[in-house]
Design a protein around this motif. Structure first.
Motif, PDB file in Angstrom:
ATOM      1  N   GLU A 523       0.988  -0.962   0.039  1.00 23.11           N
ATOM      2  CA  GLU A 523       0.529   0.077   0.264  1.00 23.11           C
ATOM      3  C   GLU A 523       0.202   1.266  -0.210  1.00 23.11           C
ATOM      4  O   GLU A 523       1.156   1.942  -0.524  1.00 23.11           O
ATOM      5  CB  GLU A 523      -0.648  -0.111   1.263  1.00 23.11           C
ATOM      6  N   LYS A 524       2.094   1.096   1.032  1.00 23.69           N
ATOM      7  CA  LYS A 524       3.047   2.387   0.572  1.00 23.69           C
ATOM      8  C   LYS A 524       3.412   3.091  -0.753  1.00 23.69           C
ATOM      9  O   LYS A 524       3.551   3.518  -0.987  1.00 23.69           O
ATOM     10  CB  LYS A 524       3.899   2.347   1.811  1.00 23.69           C
ATOM     11  N   LYS A 525       3.721   1.531  -1.160  1.00 24.11           N
ATOM     12  CA  LYS A 525       4.383   2.013  -2.653  1.00 24.11           C
ATOM     13  C   LYS A 525       3.639   2.354  -3.294  1.00 24.11           C
ATOM     14  O   LYS A 525       3.446   3.044  -4.634  1.00 24.11           O
ATOM     15  CB  LYS A 525       5.097   0.543  -2.995  1.00 24.11           C
ATOM     16  N   LEU A 526       1.757   1.827  -3.615  1.00 22.65           N
ATOM     17  CA  LEU A 526       1.454   2.211  -4.680  1.00 22.65           C
ATOM     18  C   LEU A 526       0.328   3.481  -4.406  1.00 22.65           C
ATOM     19  O   LEU A 526       1.164   4.891  -4.775  1.00 22.65           O
ATOM     20  CB  LEU A 526      -0.337   1.339  -4.300  1.00 22.65           C
ATOM     21  N   LYS A 527       0.653   3.778  -2.554  1.00 20.94           N
ATOM     22  CA  LYS A 527       0.553   5.590  -2.579  1.00 20.94           C
ATOM     23  C   LYS A 527       1.222   6.323  -3.061  1.00 20.94           C
ATOM     24  O   LYS A 527       0.978   7.857  -3.480  1.00 20.94           O
ATOM     25  CB  LYS A 527      -0.488   5.821  -0.900  1.00 20.94           C
ATOM     26  N   GLN A 528       3.040   5.773  -2.958  1.00 22.75           N
ATOM     27  CA  GLN A 528       3.819   6.536  -2.877  1.00 22.75           C
ATOM     28  C   GLN A 528       3.707   7.169  -4.802  1.00 22.75           C
ATOM     29  O   GLN A 528       4.560   8.461  -5.071  1.00 22.75           O
ATOM     30  CB  GLN A 528       5.522   6.114  -2.760  1.00 22.75           C
ATOM     31  N   ALA A 529       3.570   6.402  -5.480  1.00 25.19           N
ATOM     32  CA  ALA A 529       3.043   6.378  -7.211  1.00 25.19           C
ATOM     33  C   ALA A 529       2.650   7.013  -7.734  1.00 25.19           C
ATOM     34  O   ALA A 529       1.736   7.316  -8.791  1.00 25.19           O
ATOM     35  CB  ALA A 529       3.674   5.082  -7.466  1.00 25.19           C
ATOM     36  N   LYS A 530       1.713   7.700  -6.821  1.00 20.84           N
ATOM     37  CA  LYS A 530      -0.322   8.034  -6.657  1.00 20.84           C
ATOM     38  C   LYS A 530      -0.176   9.356  -7.879  1.00 20.84           C
ATOM     39  O   LYS A 530      -0.912   8.785  -8.561  1.00 20.84           O
ATOM     40  CB  LYS A 530      -0.945   8.685  -5.538  1.00 20.84           C
ATOM     41  N   GLU A 531       0.073   9.926  -7.784  1.00 21.39           N
ATOM     42  CA  GLU A 531       0.912  11.259  -8.032  1.00 21.39           C
ATOM     43  C   GLU A 531       1.291  10.981  -9.953  1.00 21.39           C
ATOM     44  O   GLU A 531       0.523  10.965 -10.844  1.00 21.39           O
ATOM     45  CB  GLU A 531       2.113  12.188  -8.360  1.00 21.39           C
ATOM     46  N   ARG A 532       1.931   9.685 -10.045  1.00 21.29           N
ATOM     47  CA  ARG A 532       2.918   9.306 -11.451  1.00 21.29           C
ATOM     48  C   ARG A 532       2.029   8.795 -12.413  1.00 21.29           C
ATOM     49  O   ARG A 532       1.468   8.472 -13.586  1.00 21.29           O
ATOM     50  CB  ARG A 532       4.478   8.761 -11.108  1.00 21.29           C
ATOM     51  N   ILE A 533       1.116   7.999 -11.415  1.00 15.46           N
ATOM     52  CA  ILE A 533      -0.042   7.101 -11.988  1.00 15.46           C
ATOM     53  C   ILE A 533      -0.901   7.531 -12.548  1.00 15.46           C
ATOM     54  O   ILE A 533      -1.153   7.040 -13.507  1.00 15.46           O
ATOM     55  CB  ILE A 533      -0.666   6.124 -11.001  1.00 15.46           C
ATOM     56  N   GLN A 534      -1.416   8.847 -11.918  1.00 16.57           N
ATOM     57  CA  GLN A 534      -2.489   9.778 -12.198  1.00 16.57           C
ATOM     58  C   GLN A 534      -2.521  10.084 -13.331  1.00 16.57           C
ATOM     59  O   GLN A 534      -3.220  10.682 -14.287  1.00 16.57           O
ATOM     60  CB  GLN A 534      -3.035  10.266 -11.165  1.00 16.57           C
ATOM     61  N   GLN A 535      -0.723  10.636 -13.289  1.00 15.92           N
ATOM     62  CA  GLN A 535       0.129  11.479 -14.788  1.00 15.92           C
ATOM     63  C   GLN A 535      -0.081  10.820 -16.190  1.00 15.92           C
ATOM     64  O   GLN A 535      -0.339  11.080 -17.397  1.00 15.92           O
ATOM     65  CB  GLN A 535       1.198  11.954 -14.479  1.00 15.92           C
ATOM     66  N   TRP A 536      -0.829   9.364 -15.325  1.00 15.32           N
ATOM     67  CA  TRP A 536       0.209   8.518 -17.187  1.00 15.32           C
ATOM     68  C   TRP A 536      -1.221   7.937 -17.426  1.00 15.32           C
ATOM     69  O   TRP A 536      -1.989   8.650 -18.485  1.00 15.32           O
ATOM     70  CB  TRP A 536       0.755   7.083 -16.412  1.00 15.32           C
ATOM     71  N   TRP A 537      -2.570   8.345 -16.736  1.00 10.84           N
ATOM     72  CA  TRP A 537      -3.934   7.858 -16.851  1.00 10.84           C
ATOM     73  C   TRP A 537      -4.533   9.033 -17.600  1.00 10.84           C
ATOM     74  O   TRP A 537      -5.137   8.838 -18.779  1.00 10.84           O
ATOM     75  CB  TRP A 537      -4.400   7.695 -15.517  1.00 10.84           C
ATOM     76  N   GLN A 538      -3.972   9.949 -17.205  1.00  7.98           N
ATOM     77  CA  GLN A 538      -3.968  11.593 -17.531  1.00  7.98           C
ATOM     78  C   GLN A 538      -3.846  11.769 -19.360  1.00  7.98           C
ATOM     79  O   GLN A 538      -4.318  11.893 -20.090  1.00  7.98           O
ATOM     80  CB  GLN A 538      -4.140  12.468 -16.579  1.00  7.98           C
ATOM     81  N   VAL A 539      -2.363  11.902 -19.331  1.00  8.91           N
ATOM     82  CA  VAL A 539      -1.908  12.208 -20.490  1.00  8.91           C
ATOM     83  C   VAL A 539      -2.257  10.235 -21.786  1.00  8.91           C
ATOM     84  O   VAL A 539      -2.269  11.326 -23.388  1.00  8.91           O
ATOM     85  CB  VAL A 539      -0.559  11.897 -20.820  1.00  8.91           C
ATOM     86  N   ALA A 540      -2.453   9.516 -21.281  1.00  9.57           N
ATOM     87  CA  ALA A 540      -2.729   8.404 -22.680  1.00  9.57           C
ATOM     88  C   ALA A 540      -4.420   7.956 -22.335  1.00  9.57           C
ATOM     89  O   ALA A 540      -4.572   7.826 -23.900  1.00  9.57           O
ATOM     90  CB  ALA A 540      -2.155   7.200 -21.650  1.00  9.57           C
TER      91      ALA A 540
END
Length: 593
Positions: A523-540
């Motif tokens: 859960e920690k690693k997933l939450k740390q990646a939140k901004e980058r994951i959402q950025q990828w969703w947005q642009v892709a």
């Protein structure tokens, strides 16, 4: 309970509650707490959390036992929002999630599709009217894990003013224990009445600890009865159970709502989704392998119509999936096929699956007539058009939590049933039934990242043409800029949960992806990646103005728990992803990365 009273007196009540420690108030049952806290993946629900004293204690114990980044989840539920705000401030920086909800419905909590090792109702039960208590206990039992504890403190004594202003009711330990026994809970502890810690002479307290021995709902015996003992003039009953199991296991977001009934809470699904999975399941068995599904010599079934099913012979089972679009004659035929399947489900298995020794049906269909159109996009909102399918919440939860044990029973019985039909006589002997087991394997998505790789390469090319270094695509896990050696990772490991949805496929550094392999991110690693994951969703997927955005949310809203069919928020989507991570960890005991 009256939220108005508790909001109007929030500060005074919070000061009162916080004047006593957790140990002072809950000493009578606290011996059960260490075993729960020792489980690094425990989940705790503090229902009626008030000013946050108890939720804070649980979270602090978790930090003490497992460190700051521990995975124990504490859910604090409080219907009085001003009191909840005070509680949220008390637990700032701790792993406590605050929600607004209340008994008997608990609609927000049940929508999360999670279960708990400990549920605490401290000074709550006296707010539940007698008419709502049976439903409340059923709801609480459905939220408990096997072996989980439900702790309820009973307040005895209140003034007439308190009865009116605070909506208090008389409580009884014997009544509570009987209600618990009715839903399969057993009494682990019942204390004697104790004096009020705040010194009120007219008030005394008693604690009852209840435990879930197994799933405690009667769902397993019912499913076994239908699968093994129930009469079968066709494979309809087995097909319906397996469809529901597959939806519960793979699409927790498909629940439209929950409703109360005299016989217990029920889960409402789109009947169009049940029909779509029905077609998926029967497609290859009938069209590809010519296996009879009834004792009749005629292999045609009630939902196989000339203007529907028989016009879709070119489709594969895998085409019946969320996010696909069909147009023209294919769309019209698919509309008619789904309508025929809805009718067949309603008039056959739903009509004949009844409670043991009763003529009361278990599943209910409220169907609607849908006009065929020359375009169909398979998402939840489209599938809601055909109406609703209702099943007992206890059955839904059994399918949801124990799919890997139930499905082999259904498949085995389906093989025996098909082998008994004259049209399948070549499979009558057990040694010839291997083929039947093979064709009954659910058509899972094949592991693929081709579409997402193509999108990644398109974006990289656009960036290079712009010479824009600021918008480089980065590894979602490590933040490294991605160049030639990159991978597309299934955030929820495909080997354990086959899912090629767009939201689940993320760009990663190849070395990092090899380290992750088929492990589940913490859960920690997933939450740390939140901004980058959402950025990828947005642009892709979200910036292009085409159907890909619709598909992105259609896939996510049905696959992840707690999302509405019209959700378009990436923040809500990410919260649901974190919840699904916890569900997979709990149900499959996956290794973490």
């Amino acid at each position: 309970m009256s939220p108005q009273f508790y909001n109007e007196n929030a500060n005074k009540l919070a000061e009162q509650y916080l004047s006593k420690s957790f140990e002072q108030v809950h000493k009578s049952w606290s011996q059960f707490l260490p075993a729960i806290i020792n489980n690094s993946h425990a989940r705790i629900l503090d229902l009626g959390a008030g000013s946050g004293r108890d939720a804070k204690h649980f979270a602090e114990l978790a930090v003490k036992e497992h460190g700051v980044e521990n995975c124990i989840q504490v859910f604090a539920v409080e219907p009085a929002n001003i009191l909840a705000d005070i509680g949220a401030r008390q637990t700032t920086g701790l792993n406590v999630k605050w929600l607004t909800d209340s008994l008997p419905a608990l609609s927000t909590i049940t929508k999360q599709e999670v279960s708990f090792d400990l549920i605490l109702l401290s000074a709550v039960w006296m707010h539940i009217p007698a008419s709502d208590r049976a439903r409340s206990i059923r709801k609480l039992a459905n939220l408990l894990k096997p072996g989980g504890n439900l702790v309820i403190s009973l307040r005895h004594g209140h003034t007439d003013e308190e009865r009116i202003t605070r909506k208090m009711h008389t409580v009884c330990a014997d009544e509570l224990k009987q209600l618990a026994n009715n839903v399969g809970l057993f009494t682990k502890l019942e204390t004697q009445k104790e004096d009020d810690k705040l010194g009120r002479n007219h008030v005394s307290w008693q604690t009852v600890v209840l435990q879930m021995p197994d799933d405690g709902t009667g769902a397993f015996p019912f499913i076994r009865h239908v699968a093994i003992n129930d009469g079968k003039s066709a494979t309809h009953k087995l097909a319906l159970l397996r469809v529901l199991l597959r939806i519960a296991d793979g699409h927790p977001g498909s629940v439209l709502r929950r409703e109360s009934s005299r016989d217990g809470d029920r889960v409402i699904l789109p009947i169009g989704l049940v029909a779509l999975y029905w077609c998926h399941q029967y497609k290859d068995l009938i069209d590809k392998h010519n296996l009879h599904q009834t004792p009749n010599k005629n292999s045609n079934m009630g939902f196989m119509k000339p203007n529907g099913w028989h016009k879709l012979t070119k489709l594969q089972a895998s085409d019946y999936r969320i996010g696909n679009i069909f147009t023209g004659d294919t769309a019209v035929a698919l509309y008619k096929t789904i309508s025929a399947a809805v009718s067949n489900i309603k008039t056959m298995p739903c009509r004949f699956i009844t409670q043991p020794n009763s003529d009361k049906t278990v599943f209910e269909v409220a169907s609607k007539t849908v006009k065929a159109k020359d375009s169909i996009f398979l998402d939840l909102q489209t599938l809601e058009q055909w109406g609703e399918f209702s099943l007992p919440e206890s059955t839904w939860l059994a399918f949801n939590r124990y799919a890997c044990w139930i499905e082999p029973v259904l498949v085995s019985e389906w093989v025996k049933t098909m082998a008994s039909y004259s049209g399948n006589s070549q499979y009558k002997s057990p040694e010839n039934q291997y083929h039947l087991y093979q064709v009954l394997k659910w058509e899972e998505p094949k592991r693929t990242t081709t579409e997402v790789r193509k999108r990644f390469d398109e974006l990289k090319l656009q960036q290079s043409l712009k010479h824009n270094q600021q918008e480089q695509i980065r590894c979602v896990w490590s933040a490294k800029p991605l160049k030639q050696k990159y991978d597309i990772d299934h955030s929820m490991p495909f080997a354990r949960w086959p899912n090629n949805d767009l939201w689940n496929l993320l760009p990663t550094d190849r070395k990092i992806n090899n380290q992750k392999s088929d492990k589940l991110p913490t859960e920690k690693k997933l939450k740390q990646a939140k901004e980058r994951i959402q950025q990828w969703w947005q642009v892709a997927w979200l910036e292009p103005e085409d159907n890909i955005q619709k598909r992105f949310f259609a896939e996510a809203n049905i696959a992840l728990p707690g999302l509405s069919s019209d959700n378009s928020s990436v923040d809500d989507l990410f919260e649901a992803l974190v919840m699904q991570r916890g569900r997979l960890k709990e149900m499959q005991q996956l290794r973490e990365w």
